[in-house]
Enzyme design. Structure first.
Site, PDB file in Angstrom:
ATOM      1  N   GLY A  27       0.820  -1.216   0.000  1.00  0.00           N
ATOM      2  CA  GLY A  27       0.000   0.000   0.000  1.00  0.00           C
ATOM      3  C   GLY A  27       0.849   1.258   0.000  1.00  0.00           C
ATOM      4  N   PHE A  28       0.170   2.383   0.098  1.00  0.00           N
ATOM      5  CA  PHE A  28       0.833   3.700   0.089  1.00  0.00           C
ATOM      6  C   PHE A  28       1.868   3.783   1.225  1.00  0.00           C
ATOM      7  CE2 PHE A  28      -0.194   8.098   1.979  1.00  0.00           C
ATOM      8  CZ  PHE A  28       0.906   8.707   1.403  1.00  0.00           C
ATOM      9  N   GLY A  53      -3.652  -2.109  -2.565  1.00  0.00           N
ATOM     10  CA  GLY A  53      -2.218  -1.944  -2.810  1.00  0.00           C
ATOM     11  C   GLY A  53      -1.864  -2.314  -4.242  1.00  0.00           C
ATOM     12  N   ASP A  73      -4.413 -12.875   2.475  1.00  0.00           N
ATOM     13  CA  ASP A  73      -5.391 -12.046   3.175  1.00  0.00           C
ATOM     14  C   ASP A  73      -5.121 -12.154   4.672  1.00  0.00           C
ATOM     15  OD1 ASP A  73      -7.796 -11.145   4.496  1.00  0.00           O
ATOM     16  OD2 ASP A  73      -8.772 -11.267   2.529  1.00  0.00           O
ATOM     17  N   LEU A  91      -0.284  -2.914   8.934  1.00  0.00           N
ATOM     18  CA  LEU A  91      -0.879  -1.789   8.195  1.00  0.00           C
ATOM     19  C   LEU A  91      -2.041  -2.230   7.301  1.00  0.00           C
ATOM     20  CD1 LEU A  91       1.845  -0.509   9.122  1.00  0.00           C
ATOM     21  CD2 LEU A  91       2.001   0.579   6.905  1.00  0.00           C
ATOM     22  N   ASN A 117      -4.831 -12.448  14.071  1.00  0.00           N
ATOM     23  CA  ASN A 117      -3.809 -13.260  13.401  1.00  0.00           C
ATOM     24  C   ASN A 117      -2.415 -12.650  13.560  1.00  0.00           C
ATOM     25  OD1 ASN A 117      -5.508 -15.288  12.429  1.00  0.00           O
ATOM     26  ND2 ASN A 117      -6.064 -14.101  10.604  1.00  0.00           N
ATOM     27  N   TYR A 163     -14.888   1.123   9.957  1.00  0.00           N
ATOM     28  CA  TYR A 163     -13.476   1.515  10.063  1.00  0.00           C
ATOM     29  C   TYR A 163     -13.191   2.088  11.453  1.00  0.00           C
ATOM     30  CZ  TYR A 163      -9.093   3.848   8.560  1.00  0.00           C
ATOM     31  OH  TYR A 163      -7.794   4.276   8.420  1.00  0.00           O
ATOM     32  N   LYS A 167     -11.140   0.027  14.097  1.00  0.00           N
ATOM     33  CA  LYS A 167      -9.818   0.471  14.572  1.00  0.00           C
ATOM     34  C   LYS A 167      -9.814   0.646  16.094  1.00  0.00           C
ATOM     35  CE  LYS A 167      -7.326   1.109  10.720  1.00  0.00           C
ATOM     36  NZ  LYS A 167      -5.977   0.579  10.483  1.00  0.00           N
ATOM     37  N   ARG A 204      -9.457  10.032  -1.761  1.00  0.00           N
ATOM     38  CA  ARG A 204      -9.082  10.958  -0.688  1.00  0.00           C
ATOM     39  C   ARG A 204      -8.887  12.345  -1.274  1.00  0.00           C
ATOM     40  NH1 ARG A 204      -5.133   7.259   3.101  1.00  0.00           N
ATOM     41  NH2 ARG A 204      -4.825   6.015   1.248  1.00  0.00           N
TER      42      ARG A 204
HETATM   43  P1  NAD Z   1      -3.556   1.683   1.458  1.00  0.00           P
HETATM   44  O1  NAD Z   1      -4.964   1.340   1.091  1.00  0.00           O
HETATM   45  O2  NAD Z   1      -2.672   2.240   0.409  1.00  0.00           O
HETATM   46  O3  NAD Z   1      -2.821   0.432   2.094  1.00  0.00           O
HETATM   47  C1  NAD Z   1      -3.472  -0.622   2.737  1.00  0.00           C
HETATM   48  C2  NAD Z   1      -2.861  -1.916   2.246  1.00  0.00           C
HETATM   49  O4  NAD Z   1      -3.498  -3.008   2.928  1.00  0.00           O
HETATM   50  C3  NAD Z   1      -3.078  -2.151   0.745  1.00  0.00           C
HETATM   51  O5  NAD Z   1      -1.885  -2.554   0.148  1.00  0.00           O
HETATM   52  C4  NAD Z   1      -4.130  -3.240   0.710  1.00  0.00           C
HETATM   53  O6  NAD Z   1      -4.084  -4.031  -0.469  1.00  0.00           O
HETATM   54  C5  NAD Z   1      -3.807  -4.014   1.967  1.00  0.00           C
HETATM   55  N1  NAD Z   1      -4.928  -4.802   2.470  1.00  0.00           N
HETATM   56  C6  NAD Z   1      -6.220  -4.395   2.606  1.00  0.00           C
HETATM   57  N2  NAD Z   1      -6.964  -5.403   3.087  1.00  0.00           N
HETATM   58  C7  NAD Z   1      -6.114  -6.452   3.278  1.00  0.00           C
HETATM   59  C8  NAD Z   1      -6.287  -7.781   3.743  1.00  0.00           C
HETATM   60  N3  NAD Z   1      -7.489  -8.245   4.134  1.00  0.00           N
HETATM   61  N4  NAD Z   1      -5.199  -8.597   3.794  1.00  0.00           N
HETATM   62  C9  NAD Z   1      -3.989  -8.149   3.397  1.00  0.00           C
HETATM   63  N5  NAD Z   1      -3.771  -6.911   2.936  1.00  0.00           N
HETATM   64  C10 NAD Z   1      -4.827  -6.073   2.883  1.00  0.00           C
HETATM   65  O7  NAD Z   1      -3.677   2.675   2.683  1.00  0.00           O
HETATM   66  P2  NAD Z   1      -2.534   3.433   3.506  1.00  0.00           P
HETATM   67  O8  NAD Z   1      -2.844   4.869   3.438  1.00  0.00           O
HETATM   68  O9  NAD Z   1      -1.199   2.951   3.120  1.00  0.00           O
HETATM   69  O10 NAD Z   1      -2.892   2.946   4.980  1.00  0.00           O
HETATM   70  C11 NAD Z   1      -2.099   1.983   5.675  1.00  0.00           C
HETATM   71  C12 NAD Z   1      -2.610   1.854   7.102  1.00  0.00           C
HETATM   72  O11 NAD Z   1      -2.535   3.108   7.765  1.00  0.00           O
HETATM   73  C13 NAD Z   1      -4.073   1.392   7.188  1.00  0.00           C
HETATM   74  O12 NAD Z   1      -4.198   0.497   8.264  1.00  0.00           O
HETATM   75  C14 NAD Z   1      -4.815   2.673   7.482  1.00  0.00           C
HETATM   76  O13 NAD Z   1      -5.997   2.433   8.213  1.00  0.00           O
HETATM   77  C15 NAD Z   1      -3.795   3.444   8.302  1.00  0.00           C
HETATM   78  N6  NAD Z   1      -4.044   4.915   8.212  1.00  0.00           N
HETATM   79  C16 NAD Z   1      -3.681   5.613   7.099  1.00  0.00           C
HETATM   80  C17 NAD Z   1      -3.943   6.971   7.046  1.00  0.00           C
HETATM   81  C18 NAD Z   1      -3.548   7.817   5.869  1.00  0.00           C
HETATM   82  O14 NAD Z   1      -3.822   9.023   5.892  1.00  0.00           O
HETATM   83  N7  NAD Z   1      -2.888   7.315   4.864  1.00  0.00           N
HETATM   84  C19 NAD Z   1      -4.604   7.610   8.118  1.00  0.00           C
HETATM   85  C20 NAD Z   1      -4.973   6.843   9.208  1.00  0.00           C
HETATM   86  C21 NAD Z   1      -4.667   5.486   9.268  1.00  0.00           C
HETATM   87  N1  UDP Z   2     -13.345  15.791   0.460  1.00  0.00           N
HETATM   88  C1  UDP Z   2     -13.680  16.756  -0.462  1.00  0.00           C
HETATM   89  N2  UDP Z   2     -13.558  16.447  -1.792  1.00  0.00           N
HETATM   90  C2  UDP Z   2     -13.099  15.243  -2.228  1.00  0.00           C
HETATM   91  C3  UDP Z   2     -12.741  14.268  -1.275  1.00  0.00           C
HETATM   92  C4  UDP Z   2     -12.886  14.566   0.066  1.00  0.00           C
HETATM   93  O1  UDP Z   2     -14.082  17.876  -0.111  1.00  0.00           O
HETATM   94  O2  UDP Z   2     -13.006  15.058  -3.457  1.00  0.00           O
HETATM   95  C5  UDP Z   2     -13.432  16.130   1.899  1.00  0.00           C
HETATM   96  C6  UDP Z   2     -14.143  15.097   2.769  1.00  0.00           C
HETATM   97  O3  UDP Z   2     -15.530  15.338   2.811  1.00  0.00           O
HETATM   98  C7  UDP Z   2     -13.474  15.333   4.113  1.00  0.00           C
HETATM   99  C8  UDP Z   2     -12.054  15.771   3.744  1.00  0.00           C
HETATM  100  O4  UDP Z   2     -12.117  16.185   2.381  1.00  0.00           O
HETATM  101  O5  UDP Z   2     -14.105  16.402   4.782  1.00  0.00           O
HETATM  102  C9  UDP Z   2     -11.032  14.663   3.878  1.00  0.00           C
HETATM  103  O6  UDP Z   2     -11.507  13.537   3.188  1.00  0.00           O
HETATM  104  P1  UDP Z   2     -10.633  12.219   2.981  1.00  0.00           P
HETATM  105  O7  UDP Z   2     -11.528  11.216   2.334  1.00  0.00           O
HETATM  106  O8  UDP Z   2      -9.366  12.557   2.302  1.00  0.00           O
HETATM  107  O9  UDP Z   2     -10.244  11.766   4.453  1.00  0.00           O
HETATM  108  P2  UDP Z   2     -11.080  11.607   5.818  1.00  0.00           P
HETATM  109  O10 UDP Z   2     -12.479  12.066   5.631  1.00  0.00           O
HETATM  110  O11 UDP Z   2     -11.002  10.154   6.095  1.00  0.00           O
HETATM  111  O12 UDP Z   2     -10.345  12.450   6.772  1.00  0.00           O
END
Ligand code: NAD
Ligand code: UDP
Length: 340
Positions: A27-28, A53, A73, A91, A117, A163, A167, A204
């Site tokens: 993932g990211f 991902g 998974d 993650l 797990n 979610y 979490k 996002r």
């Molecule tokens: P992402 O979607 O890019 O990465 C998540 C990864 O998990 C992906 O590669 C996806 O394929 C994998 N995945 C999903 N379900 C799975 C499963 N059942 N088994 C195995 N792999 C699985 O998102 P991200 O932004 O890289 O987020 C990573 C973690 O950080 C997540 O747990 C997310 O909740 C947490 N997080 C991210 C942010 C953010 O702003 N990026 C904010 C808060 C929390």
């Molecule tokens: N949002 C927006 N335009 C978009 C996507 C999201 O105005 O095209 C807003 C959304 O309603 C939220 C904020 O941007 O208030 C952040 O959204 P995002 O989905 O990035 O993250 P989260 O809501 O999980 O913080």
């Protein structure tokens, strides 16, 4: 060599040559973490089901003999064929509202069965385990900014509940494995993080606005655009992950995020200004339970880890825009169809 900082006293040395598992490693965030850990000489196992991902996120490491990609998974028991791990970073979980709401039961199960797990493997291997939690556990917060001791304001039965409550449950499970089963646990509450390798289709706000601006399409501001978020650049976040994992002092959740707070309207204008785009701004309905304000109180990270973000929103957006611009030139059809 042990590093010292003013707050923690000590950090354990960075591991070198160890086997480290990252669930969600394609993932990211997981792929940026893999870059860091491989560059230190560890053997990194990225376990991922490729739901959100992409293999291309790991392309920088594709010729490294210190990366293994395991398609699996996390809600299924982790394969016995995997080696013993010194550290596990959990993650795996779709992170954007569009993706985590598409199959809410699966999202909830990732955070209970998946967490179970991962924790059982950590217990068996004696591995230190890191869990990626989220600012969403604060829900639509009634206090501002949000410190770790705030318990949150979360709807248990809304579209975000799979979610948010998932979490929250995972935090409980990680905490209790730490308290009762001797597992060393580190938990981070991540506030909106952005940067290169965000998926173009994840919905996002940063990826949406940047791609829309680059394509000359209208920027979709939800609601009146007065809701706020605080945006952390990915490099700052990954540095925080590393410090937290090596810290000997923080076994309860720690906020990581950039305290700069912006309305979505401000973000849209900043993206337009930096890209030079003439895209208009359009208003779309505000999603249900969309938090009105969000900003991390990072006193704990700052005191315990000496961590503060260093990349401003403008600098981070520049790098993110450069990334998406490159992607659009390399594979325009893929980015455009993903963003539609
Ligand atoms: P992402 O979607 O890019 O990465 C998540 C990864 O998990 C992906 O590669 C996806 O394929 C994998 N995945 C999903 N379900 C799975 C499963 N059942 N088994 C195995 N792999 C699985 O998102 P991200 O932004 O890289 O987020 C990573 C973690 O950080 C997540 O747990 C997310 O909740 C947490 N997080 C991210 C942010 C953010 O702003 N990026 C904010 C808060 C929390
Ligand atoms: N949002 C927006 N335009 C978009 C996507 C999201 O105005 O095209 C807003 C959304 O309603 C939220 C904020 O941007 O208030 C952040 O959204 P995002 O989905 O990035 O993250 P989260 O809501 O999980 O913080």
């Amino acid at each position: 060599m042990i590093e010292f900082n003013h707050a923690t006293g000590s950090l354990r040395p960075a591991l070198e040559g160890a086997n480290i598992l990252i669930t969600g490693g394609a993932g990211f965030l997981g792929s940026h973490l893999a870059d860091l850990l491989v560059s230190r000489g560890n053997h990194v196992y990225c376990l991922d089901n490729f739901h959100t991902g992409r293999a291309s996120n790991l392309s920088r490491l594709q010729f490294s003999n210190r990366l293994s990609v395991v398609q699996h998974d996390v809600t299924d028991e982790l394969p016995d064929t995997l080696p013993k791990f010194a550290e596990i970073y959990n993650l795996a979980c779709p992170a954007s509202p569009v993706h985590y709401q598409a199959d809410p039961v699966s999202t909830a199960m990732i955070n209970c069965k998946g967490a179970w797990n991962v924790l059982r493997r950590a217990e068996r291997d004696g591995a230190r385990v890191f869990h990626a939690s989220t600012s969403e556990i604060y829900g639509d917060p009634e206090i501002h900014p949000q410190p770790e001791h705030y318990w949150g304001n979360v709807n248990t039965v809304g579209p975000r509940s799979c979610y948010d409550e998932g979490k929250r449950f995972a935090e409980t499970l990680f905490t209790d494995f730490g308290k009762t089963r001797g597992v060393t646990v580190r938990m981070v509450r991540i506030f909106n993080t952005y940067g290169p390798r965000m998926q173009p289709d994840d919905g996002r706000v940063v990826s949406n606005f940047v791609i829309q601006a680059l394509l000359g399409q209208p920027l979709t501001v939800y609601g009146d655009g007065s809701q706020t978020r605080s945006f952390c650049y990915v490099d700052d976040l990954i540095r925080g992950f590393d410090l937290l994992m090596r810290s000997e002092v923080a076994d309860s959740p720690v906020n990581l995020g950039n305290p700069g707070e912006f309305t979505m309207e401000e973000l849209a204008h900043l993206v337009l200004e930096i890209t030079g785009s003439r895209s208009p701004i359009v208003r779309l309905p505000l999603p249900v339970d969309d938090p009105k304000r969000r900003k991390p109180d990072i006193s704990k990270a700052s005191e315990l880890l000496g961590w503060r973000p260093e990349v401003s929103l403008r600098e981070g957006l520049l790098k993110t825009i450069e990334y998406f611009d490159g992607e659009l030139r390399r594979q325009p059809a893929a980015v455009i169809s993903a963003a539609e």
